[in-house]
Write a protein that holds these residues in place. Structure first.
Motif, PDB file in Angstrom:
ATOM      1  N   ALA A  65       5.350  -0.381  15.042  1.00  0.00           N
ATOM      2  CA  ALA A  65       4.744   0.666  15.207  1.00  0.00           C
ATOM      3  C   ALA A  65       5.433   1.486  14.020  1.00  0.00           C
ATOM      4  N   LEU A  66       4.033   2.260  12.956  1.00  0.00           N
ATOM      5  CA  LEU A  66       5.246   3.711  12.040  1.00  0.00           C
ATOM      6  C   LEU A  66       6.656   4.317  12.440  1.00  0.00           C
ATOM      7  N   GLU A  67       5.813   4.522  14.279  1.00  0.00           N
ATOM      8  CA  GLU A  67       6.846   5.920  14.742  1.00  0.00           C
ATOM      9  C   GLU A  67       7.826   4.804  15.176  1.00  0.00           C
ATOM     10  N   GLU A  68       7.573   4.050  15.484  1.00  0.00           N
ATOM     11  CA  GLU A  68       9.381   3.256  15.557  1.00  0.00           C
ATOM     12  C   GLU A  68      10.554   2.961  14.170  1.00  0.00           C
ATOM     13  N   ILE A  69       9.211   3.347  13.137  1.00  0.00           N
ATOM     14  CA  ILE A  69      10.333   2.807  11.914  1.00  0.00           C
ATOM     15  C   ILE A  69      10.880   4.019  11.645  1.00  0.00           C
ATOM     16  N   ALA A  70       9.538   5.242  11.567  1.00  0.00           N
ATOM     17  CA  ALA A  70      10.347   6.134  11.338  1.00  0.00           C
ATOM     18  C   ALA A  70      11.455   6.999  12.527  1.00  0.00           C
ATOM     19  N   SER A  71      11.602   6.403  13.733  1.00  0.00           N
ATOM     20  CA  SER A  71      12.476   7.116  14.458  1.00  0.00           C
ATOM     21  C   SER A  71      14.125   7.088  14.263  1.00  0.00           C
ATOM     22  N   ILE A  72      14.228   5.523  14.051  1.00  0.00           N
ATOM     23  CA  ILE A  72      14.770   5.175  12.974  1.00  0.00           C
ATOM     24  C   ILE A  72      16.005   5.704  12.113  1.00  0.00           C
ATOM     25  N   LEU A  73      14.474   6.009  10.961  1.00  0.00           N
ATOM     26  CA  LEU A  73      14.917   6.846  10.089  1.00  0.00           C
ATOM     27  C   LEU A  73      15.299   8.127   9.918  1.00  0.00           C
ATOM     28  N   ASP A  74      14.888   8.962  11.226  1.00  0.00           N
ATOM     29  CA  ASP A  74      15.224  10.199  11.780  1.00  0.00           C
ATOM     30  C   ASP A  74      16.280  10.210  11.698  1.00  0.00           C
ATOM     31  N   GLU A  75      16.851   9.073  12.724  1.00  0.00           N
ATOM     32  CA  GLU A  75      18.277   9.173  12.534  1.00  0.00           C
ATOM     33  C   GLU A  75      19.646   8.779  11.224  1.00  0.00           C
ATOM     34  N   LEU A  76      18.586   8.915  10.051  1.00  0.00           N
ATOM     35  CA  LEU A  76      20.173   9.142   9.094  1.00  0.00           C
ATOM     36  C   LEU A  76      19.474   9.681   8.306  1.00  0.00           C
ATOM     37  N   PRO A  77      20.647  10.220   7.276  1.00  0.00           N
ATOM     38  CA  PRO A  77      20.659  11.012   6.559  1.00  0.00           C
ATOM     39  C   PRO A  77      19.593  10.742   4.644  1.00  0.00           C
ATOM     40  N   VAL A  78      18.450  10.678   5.212  1.00  0.00           N
ATOM     41  CA  VAL A  78      17.396  10.610   4.556  1.00  0.00           C
ATOM     42  C   VAL A  78      16.356  11.150   4.406  1.00  0.00           C
ATOM     43  N   ARG A  79      15.611  11.846   3.806  1.00  0.00           N
ATOM     44  CA  ARG A  79      14.291  11.638   4.119  1.00  0.00           C
ATOM     45  C   ARG A  79      12.921  10.735   2.904  1.00  0.00           C
ATOM     46  N   TYR A  80      11.815  10.607   3.451  1.00  0.00           N
ATOM     47  CA  TYR A  80      11.560   9.611   2.886  1.00  0.00           C
ATOM     48  C   TYR A  80       9.928  10.169   2.548  1.00  0.00           C
ATOM     49  N   ASP A  81       9.059   9.201   2.095  1.00  0.00           N
ATOM     50  CA  ASP A  81       7.943   9.338   1.650  1.00  0.00           C
ATOM     51  C   ASP A  81       6.822   7.955   1.835  1.00  0.00           C
ATOM     52  N   VAL A  82       6.404   8.743   2.514  1.00  0.00           N
ATOM     53  CA  VAL A  82       4.841   7.285   2.906  1.00  0.00           C
ATOM     54  C   VAL A  82       3.578   7.015   2.342  1.00  0.00           C
ATOM     55  N   TYR A  83       3.505   5.887   1.360  1.00  0.00           N
ATOM     56  CA  TYR A  83       2.574   5.856   1.855  1.00  0.00           C
ATOM     57  C   TYR A  83       1.468   4.659   2.164  1.00  0.00           C
ATOM     58  N   SER A  84       0.228   4.628   1.257  1.00  0.00           N
ATOM     59  CA  SER A  84      -1.096   3.575   2.529  1.00  0.00           C
ATOM     60  C   SER A  84      -1.603   2.453   1.529  1.00  0.00           C
ATOM     61  N   ASP A  85      -0.681   1.287   1.633  1.00  0.00           N
ATOM     62  CA  ASP A  85      -1.459   0.840   0.473  1.00  0.00           C
ATOM     63  C   ASP A  85      -1.325   1.230  -0.872  1.00  0.00           C
ATOM     64  N   PHE A  86       0.281   2.049  -2.056  1.00  0.00           N
ATOM     65  CA  PHE A  86      -0.009   2.941  -2.626  1.00  0.00           C
ATOM     66  C   PHE A  86      -0.618   3.985  -2.569  1.00  0.00           C
ATOM     67  N   GLU A  87      -1.247   4.163  -1.518  1.00  0.00           N
ATOM     68  CA  GLU A  87      -1.225   5.609  -2.209  1.00  0.00           C
ATOM     69  C   GLU A  87      -0.774   6.659  -0.963  1.00  0.00           C
ATOM     70  N   PRO A  88      -0.219   7.826  -1.486  1.00  0.00           N
ATOM     71  CA  PRO A  88       0.554   8.840  -0.582  1.00  0.00           C
ATOM     72  C   PRO A  88      -0.700   9.134   0.497  1.00  0.00           C
ATOM     73  N   GLY A  89       0.799   9.283   1.900  1.00  0.00           N
ATOM     74  CA  GLY A  89       0.118   9.588   2.765  1.00  0.00           C
ATOM     75  C   GLY A  89       0.328   8.655   3.805  1.00  0.00           C
ATOM     76  N   ILE A  90      -0.699   8.951   5.415  1.00  0.00           N
ATOM     77  CA  ILE A  90      -0.567   7.496   6.369  1.00  0.00           C
ATOM     78  C   ILE A  90      -2.049   7.554   6.685  1.00  0.00           C
ATOM     79  N   HIS A  91      -2.107   5.737   6.229  1.00  0.00           N
ATOM     80  CA  HIS A  91      -3.727   5.625   6.667  1.00  0.00           C
ATOM     81  C   HIS A  91      -3.945   4.394   8.043  1.00  0.00           C
ATOM     82  N   PRO A  92      -4.310   4.695   8.460  1.00  0.00           N
ATOM     83  CA  PRO A  92      -3.642   3.524   9.321  1.00  0.00           C
ATOM     84  C   PRO A  92      -4.875   2.203   8.659  1.00  0.00           C
ATOM     85  N   GLU A  93      -5.946   2.925   8.782  1.00  0.00           N
ATOM     86  CA  GLU A  93      -6.792   1.537   8.014  1.00  0.00           C
ATOM     87  C   GLU A  93      -6.473   0.804   6.566  1.00  0.00           C
TER      88      GLU A  93
END
Length: 230
Positions: free
Chosen positions: A191-219
């Motif tokens: 799940a994206l939430e599982e990966i985000a929870s790992i990244l949120d513990e690190l000193p990073v910022r991140y962008d998410v794309y869906s099929d190369f388009e910006p944003g989170i689109h579950p489809e």
């Protein structure tokens, strides 16, 4: 003679237009410098980036590295696991594409890989990776079947979702006598939430794309995530 997946991989899945889109996404964040291609496979994406970057390809499969070297003569290769980068340098870009993160079947290994990659970024470096969406797992609950001929061998490729968020890939390659050689492996969908929870513990910022388009689109079929140091 036994067939290795590395020999037929490009014939089965290579799509130059997709490799170009991956390369374009990388250049969106960094234009040049040192690049580490994790789980590099046959090197189709590195081929698109080699004019701009000093590239090292890493893969756990020696046959894949041999194909990488044939495609990208002169580039450095390392036989090893993406979960342990301790022997390696720092990089301006680290990439992990082709849903390779999903070959790690334990979330502990996923966390280790993400932490290793981030720790090997230069100060202004970027780590880009992709992963299956939940939609991909749902899609393969109905078995996918592809049949054809590759390198003169008839083949069948089935993909089927299994319990515990696993996706199984099964290949059968047939010789002239009809004898089959089979190759089978699994991927796990996180799940994206599982990966985000790992990244949120690190000193990073991140962008998410869906099929190369910006944003989170579950489809979408895949998420792409660009990670930078905070």
């Amino acid at each position: 003679m036994p067939i290795s997946l590395a020999e037929v991989f490009d014939a089965l899945v290579e799509d130059e237009s997709v490799s170009i889109r991956y390369a374009d996404l990388v250049r969106q964040y960094v234009k040049n410098g040192k690049l580490l291609d994790l789980a590099c496979g046959t090197g189709t994406i590195s081929q698109q980036l080699r004019s701009d970057f000093e590239i090292t390809g890493l893969d756990i499969d020696e046959a894949m590295l041999n194909q990488f070297a044939r495609r990208n003569a002169g580039l450095k290769t390392v036989l090893g696991s993406m979960t342990d980068l301790s022997r390696l340098d720092h990089y301006d870009a680290i990439i992990l594409f082709g849903d390779s993160l999903n070959y790690l079947l334990d979330l502990t290994e996923v966390k280790k890989t993400l932490c290793e990659a981030v720790s090997h970024l230069s100060d202004h470096g970027v780590f880009l990776f992709d992963m299956h969406t939940d939609q991909r797992y749902e899609e393969f609950k109905d078995e996918y079947l592809e049949e054809g001929v590759v390198l003169d061998h008839p083949f069948q490729w089935t993909i089927l979702s299994l319990p515990d968020r696993l996706i199984n890939h099964h290949f059968a390659f047939y010789d002239q006598e009809g004898h089959a050689q089979t190759i089978s492996f699994d991927q796990r969908v996180y799940a994206l939430e599982e990966i985000a929870s790992i990244l949120d513990e690190l000193p990073v910022r991140y962008d998410v794309y869906s099929d190369f388009e910006p944003g989170i689109h579950p489809e979408a079929e895949k998420y792409l995530i660009a990670v930078r140091r905070s």
